[in-house]
Design an enzyme around this catalytic site. Structure first.
Site, short mmCIF file in Angstrom:
data_model
loop_
_atom_site.label_atom_id
_atom_site.label_comp_id
_atom_site.label_asym_id
_atom_site.label_seq_id
_atom_site.Cartn_x
_atom_site.Cartn_y
_atom_site.Cartn_z
N SER A 125 0.78 -1.20 0.09
CA SER A 125 -0.03 0.11 -0.11
C SER A 125 0.75 1.26 0.00
O SER A 125 0.43 2.45 -0.40
CB SER A 125 -0.99 0.00 1.30
N ASP A 153 -3.81 7.80 7.94
CA ASP A 153 -4.81 7.10 8.69
C ASP A 153 -4.12 6.26 9.83
O ASP A 153 -2.83 6.81 10.00
CB ASP A 153 -5.52 5.91 7.88
N HIS A 198 -1.00 4.47 7.56
CA HIS A 198 -0.14 5.01 6.28
C HIS A 198 0.17 6.63 6.65
O HIS A 198 -0.84 7.20 6.95
CB HIS A 198 -1.05 4.91 5.18
#
Length: 349
Positions: free
Chosen positions: A37, A324, A327
Site C-alpha cells: 500500500s 490513517d 499510512h
C-alpha cells in the site's frame, strides 16, 4: 517595465527552484514499482478485497481532491519518486482499466495494498501477491514490445529504476498465523530471504537497476500503538519493531552480496531510521502529531473505517505524520523521499 522585469525574475526563480527539487535525470526512462500500500496508486480498486481506499476522505489533498485508490491524503512515494526523476507527477496503477499504451512508457506500479513477501499475506487479504506482480510485469514488457518494439522494451529493462517495497503486512499481520512454524527471528529471516529471491527473479526478467526498501518501524504506526501499546501510554510495539530490524539486518548484507554477484545495481534503501526519527522527533521535521492519524480519531481508522461520515478527521493533514492509523501523509512521504533518494539515485544514473 520594472514590474514586468520583477515578474519575470520571480517566474524564473520559481522554475529554477522547482527544477532543483528534481534530480538531473538523463538516463532513467521509467520507474517500475512492486510492493504494498505504500506504493499502490489504485491497483486494488477493482479487486474483491476490503483493502480499498477509493473513496473520501482518502485523496482529499490529491490534485482535484480525487480518491484514486492511494492509501493517503494525497500522493504516495511512487508518485513522488517519479516526479523527483522528472518522469511524471503521478505514477499510474497497472490495473487501471483506462490505461493506454503511451501511459506505460514512463513506468507503472504493480503494488497492491495489503500484500507482502509471504504468499499467505496476499491470500488472507484477497490482493495481488508480489509474485503475481512479476507475472503482470512480464505482461507489461510484452505490451511495450507489441506497441513500441523490442529496442524500446530493452531500453526500459536496462535503464529504468525498479523499486521493491514490502514486508510491513507480513510482519504486522501474517506472523501470528505462522507462529506455529516460525519464531519472530526466523520469520523475519524468512521474509528477508524471500525479498532476495524476489530480486533474483526480477533480475532474471531483465531489470538491472533495483532498489529495495527496508522494513519500516511498523510497531509505531497508530494502529499498533492503540492495540498493543497500552490504553493510556500507546507506546510503540517494540517486539514488532525488533522483527523489522531483524528483517533489515538480514536483508542489507544479502543485497550487498547480490549486488556484487549480479550485473547491474542492487541497492538496499534504509527508511527505518528516517521514519523512526520523524516519529520520535516530529517537531524537528515540522510535524505536530506523530502518534495518531489525521483520519477520524486516528487510533484505528483504516480503509472503510476511514470514511467521509467520520466527523473527527483533521483539516490540516500536513501537521500529521500519519494519514490513517497505518499510512503516512503525503507530506511525511515527501520528507522521506527528499531525505533518502538523492544519494541512492546517483548510484543508478
Amino acid at each position: 517595465m520594472k514590474l514586468q522585469m520583477l515578474w519575470l525574475a520571480l517566474v524564473l526563480l520559481a522554475v529554477e527552484t522547482n527544477a532543483a527539487k528534481q534530480i538531473n535525470n538523463t538516463s532513467i526512462p521509467a520507474l517500475i514499482v512492486f510492493g504494498d500500500s505504500i506504493m499502490d496508486t489504485g491497483n486494488n480498486n477493482n479487486l474483491p478485497t476490503i483493502m480499498k481506499c477509493n473513496f473520501p476522505p482518502y485523496g482529499k489533498d490529491f490534485p482535484g481532491g480525487s480518491a484514486t485508490g492511494r492509501f493517503s491524503d494525497g500522493r504516495v512515494p511512487s508518485d513522488l519518486i517519479a516526479e523527483k526523476l522528472g518522469l511524471a507527477k503521478t505514477l499510474p496503477a497497472y490495473m487501471n482499466p483506462n490505461l493506454k499504451p503511451n501511459d506505460l512508457l514512463k513506468g507503472v506500479t504493480f503494488a497492491s495494498g495489503g500484500t507482502g513477501y509471504d504468499p499467505l499475506t496476499a491470500q488472507m487479504m484477497s490482493v495481488i501477491s508480489v509474485w503475481d506482480q512479476l507475472t503482470y510485469f512480464k505482461e507489461y514488457i510484452s505490451k511495450i514490445k507489441q506497441h513500441f518494439g523490442e529496442e524500446k522494451a530493452q531500453n526500459i529493462l536496462d535503464h529504468s529504476f525498479f523499486l521493491v517495497v514490502s514486508s510491513s503486512n507480513d510482519l504486522a499481520h501474517t506472523y501470528l498465523p505462522r507462529a506455529h512454524r516460525y519464531d519472530r527471528t526466523s520469520y523475519a529471516n524468512f521474509l528477508a530471504d524471500s525479498a532476495v529471491k524476489f530480486v533474483r527473479e526480477l533480475h532474471k526478467l531483465g531489470a538491472r537497476k533495483i532498489g529495495v526498501f527496508s522494513a519500516v518501524p511498523v510497531g509505531c504506526v497508530p494502529l499498533q500503538r492503540t492495540v498493543f501499546g497500552g490504553l493510556l501510554t500507546r507506546r510503540c510495539n517494540e517486539p514488532l519493531n525488533n522483527m523489522a530490524k531483524q528483517f533489515n539486518s538480514r536483508l542489507s548484507p544479502a543485497l550487498d552480496s547480490l549486488d556484487k554477484e549480479l550485473d547491474g545495481v542492487i541497492l538496499y534503501i534504509d527508511v527505518y531510521d528516517t521514519l523512526y526519527d520523524m516519529i520520535q522527533n516530529p517537531k524537528k521535521y515540522g510535524f505536530e502529531v506523530a502518534n495518531r492519524g489525521c483520519c477520524g480519531t486516528g487510533l484505528v481508522a483504516i480503509s472503510y473505517m476511514c470514511n467521509s461520515l467520520n466527523p473527527f478527521t483533521c483539516t490540516n493533514s500536513s501537521a500529521y505524520i500519519f494519514w490513517d492509523s497505518y499510512h503516512p501523509t503525503e507530506r511525511a512521504y515527501q520528507v522521506i523521499v527528499d531525505t533518502l533518494l538523492d544519494k541512492f539515485i546517483s548510484k543508478v544514473l
